[in-house]
Design a protein around this motif. Sequence first.
Motif, PDB file in Angstrom:
ATOM      1  N   ASN A 112       9.136 -34.180  32.086  1.00 49.83           N
ATOM      2  CA  ASN A 112       9.457 -35.511  32.605  1.00 49.83           C
ATOM      3  C   ASN A 112       8.483 -35.935  33.693  1.00 49.83           C
ATOM      4  N   GLU A 113       8.273 -35.001  34.630  1.00 48.43           N
ATOM      5  CA  GLU A 113       7.375 -35.331  35.745  1.00 48.43           C
ATOM      6  C   GLU A 113       5.941 -35.565  35.233  1.00 48.43           C
ATOM      7  N   LEU A 114       5.476 -34.671  34.347  1.00 47.39           N
ATOM      8  CA  LEU A 114       4.093 -34.782  33.860  1.00 47.39           C
ATOM      9  C   LEU A 114       3.903 -36.068  33.054  1.00 47.39           C
ATOM     10  N   GLU A 115       4.857 -36.355  32.198  1.00 52.77           N
ATOM     11  CA  GLU A 115       4.707 -37.563  31.363  1.00 52.77           C
ATOM     12  C   GLU A 115       4.740 -38.835  32.202  1.00 52.77           C
ATOM     13  N   THR A 116       5.544 -38.820  33.240  1.00 55.11           N
ATOM     14  CA  THR A 116       5.585 -40.015  34.097  1.00 55.11           C
ATOM     15  C   THR A 116       4.208 -40.243  34.732  1.00 55.11           C
ATOM     16  N   ILE A 117       3.617 -39.159  35.238  1.00 54.91           N
ATOM     17  CA  ILE A 117       2.284 -39.308  35.868  1.00 54.91           C
ATOM     18  C   ILE A 117       1.258 -39.777  34.828  1.00 54.91           C
ATOM     19  N   GLY A 118       1.299 -39.136  33.650  1.00 53.71           N
ATOM     20  CA  GLY A 118       0.327 -39.457  32.600  1.00 53.71           C
ATOM     21  C   GLY A 118       0.465 -40.894  32.120  1.00 53.71           C
ATOM     22  N   LEU A 119       1.694 -41.318  31.828  1.00 52.74           N
ATOM     23  CA  LEU A 119       1.903 -42.679  31.319  1.00 52.74           C
ATOM     24  C   LEU A 119       1.510 -43.731  32.360  1.00 52.74           C
ATOM     25  N   HIS A 120       1.761 -43.386  33.617  1.00 54.48           N
ATOM     26  CA  HIS A 120       1.393 -44.294  34.698  1.00 54.48           C
ATOM     27  C   HIS A 120      -0.136 -44.481  34.727  1.00 54.48           C
ATOM     28  N   ALA A 121      -0.861 -43.370  34.593  1.00 52.15           N
ATOM     29  CA  ALA A 121      -2.343 -43.446  34.602  1.00 52.15           C
ATOM     30  C   ALA A 121      -2.836 -44.274  33.418  1.00 52.15           C
ATOM     31  N   ILE A 122      -2.212 -44.090  32.253  1.00 53.60           N
ATOM     32  CA  ILE A 122      -2.632 -44.864  31.062  1.00 53.60           C
ATOM     33  C   ILE A 122      -2.308 -46.346  31.271  1.00 53.60           C
ATOM     34  N   ALA A 123      -1.107 -46.599  31.797  1.00 53.30           N
ATOM     35  CA  ALA A 123      -0.683 -47.987  32.016  1.00 53.30           C
ATOM     36  C   ALA A 123      -1.623 -48.690  32.994  1.00 53.30           C
ATOM     37  N   LYS A 162      -3.862 -34.582  19.548  1.00 51.91           N
ATOM     38  CA  LYS A 162      -3.108 -35.567  20.337  1.00 51.91           C
ATOM     39  C   LYS A 162      -4.048 -36.114  21.394  1.00 51.91           C
ATOM     40  N   THR A 163      -4.413 -37.364  21.240  1.00 52.50           N
ATOM     41  CA  THR A 163      -5.328 -37.980  22.200  1.00 52.50           C
ATOM     42  C   THR A 163      -4.501 -38.759  23.217  1.00 52.50           C
ATOM     43  N   ALA A 164      -5.003 -38.795  24.443  1.00 52.05           N
ATOM     44  CA  ALA A 164      -4.283 -39.476  25.539  1.00 52.05           C
ATOM     45  C   ALA A 164      -2.845 -38.972  25.623  1.00 52.05           C
ATOM     46  N   ASP A 165      -2.694 -37.670  25.582  1.00 53.94           N
ATOM     47  CA  ASP A 165      -1.374 -37.042  25.658  1.00 53.94           C
ATOM     48  C   ASP A 165      -0.877 -37.138  27.109  1.00 53.94           C
ATOM     49  N   PRO A 166       0.192 -37.908  27.354  1.00 58.48           N
ATOM     50  CA  PRO A 166       0.620 -38.134  28.739  1.00 58.48           C
ATOM     51  C   PRO A 166       0.897 -36.844  29.517  1.00 58.48           C
ATOM     52  N   ARG A 167       1.434 -35.815  28.821  1.00 62.24           N
ATOM     53  CA  ARG A 167       1.737 -34.561  29.543  1.00 62.24           C
ATOM     54  C   ARG A 167       0.478 -33.869  30.044  1.00 62.24           C
ATOM     55  N   PHE A 168      -0.507 -33.817  29.162  1.00 59.90           N
ATOM     56  CA  PHE A 168      -1.784 -33.174  29.517  1.00 59.90           C
ATOM     57  C   PHE A 168      -2.437 -33.945  30.670  1.00 59.90           C
ATOM     58  N   ILE A 169      -2.466 -35.268  30.537  1.00 60.62           N
ATOM     59  CA  ILE A 169      -3.069 -36.100  31.584  1.00 60.62           C
ATOM     60  C   ILE A 169      -2.316 -35.877  32.904  1.00 60.62           C
TER      61      ILE A 169
END
Length: 407
Positions: free
Chosen positions: A78-89, A242-249
Amino acid sequence: MKSHLDKTLEKRLNEYGQEHLLSAWEDLSEEEMLRFSEELLAVDFEIFERAKHFEEKTYETLAPIPIFYAARAEKEQNELETIGLHAIAEGKIGAVLLCGGQGTRLGYSHAKGMFNIGLTKEIPIFSLHFGRLCEVAKRAGNWFPVYIMTSVFNREEIEAFLQEHSFFGYEPSAVRFFNQTMAPATDLEGKLYQNSPSSLVLSPDGNGGWFSSLVFEGYLNDVKENGVEWFNVIAIDNVLQKTADPRFIGAVIRENAASGAKVVKKISPDERIGLICKNNDRPAVIEYFELDRLKKEKSVSTEEMEYGVILNYLFRVDEMEKTLSLKLPVHRARKKIPYYRDGEYVKPETENGFKYEMLATDLVERMDSCLAYEILREHEFAPVKNRTGIDSVESAREMLLALGYEL
Ligand code: UTP
């Protein structure tokens, strides 16, 4: 002295033992002479030295690199995806799809992304990539930029194919194309091969030069204007990529790393993927073809290193800019190279020469740090290198079917 031949060029060719290139010089038209001189003047003879230098490279202090395990990413999703999606957004992520290869092992005459991985219906490899890109873009609410690296051989067909398929639903204005640079090929003795009396055999110079090629095509302004801070660089031939994977980012950003690499536990020490480790306390990737040489050097042990890279990296743009002034190592790859010599066009049956390539794996060593992020093979790693057997169309289809894809 040959007519219309630049003296410096003639001297240079003699110096590098390449006089054979001029054997038909006097028979060329003036136009051909001009074109061929331009091509020869553009040859960077240093790459041959760099290739030799690399083959003598020593690895003194190798150590395993800490791994960010898949179980941890799962737990902290949850924490990782939030950070990743925020960066993509926020537009901080740009994807770079490496599509400039020639797919010689696959023996397919078009770009690999166009290959149909379906069994009962058409499923071009590109459709799988763009499908996943669309999902992430929708979750983040942003059509983040996608840079597609092509070569002069496949640029036109890739552009036409993607346009014809309306980018498989991705926003066309967010997609940019750039061509990678080319390098000459030689025979096993280092003599440059020709395609005709007035041209060289040139081939794409590996996937390592993607950033300089992108800059060369003038995209750095675009990158900066768009506020892109990270590139997610991926190989097109992994159908589970998986490109632009929110968790990895999210993991790479939160851990404050200068780069990130998706890594997988090697099936066996002989698996043909680059080994991730530390060399002199810096992140490094040792390519599988280097490992054979290292095994003979008793001082080097790679036994405790069990993870390999899958060609899915995150690189910070500012760190990449620093690499522009550095020369990457050059690797010689033995290949079958059709060529022209003494009035004849030859299509060899066996490997008869070298292509010279820079590899994205070598960029890792230029980074101050690299987060080695574990992925699960069955979910994310199905490379298509061959028709059958290991890393093949067959094995990739099996993996897709096991995940419930309808082929
Ligand atoms: P490979 O190194 O496996 O090369 O590429 P390839 O061209 O696909 O296949 P072979 O070796 O000729 O059989 C790994 C990724 O890097 C890209 C490929 O398109 C693939 O996505 N690549 C490779 C480039 O973009 N440019 C290159 O010069 C080489």
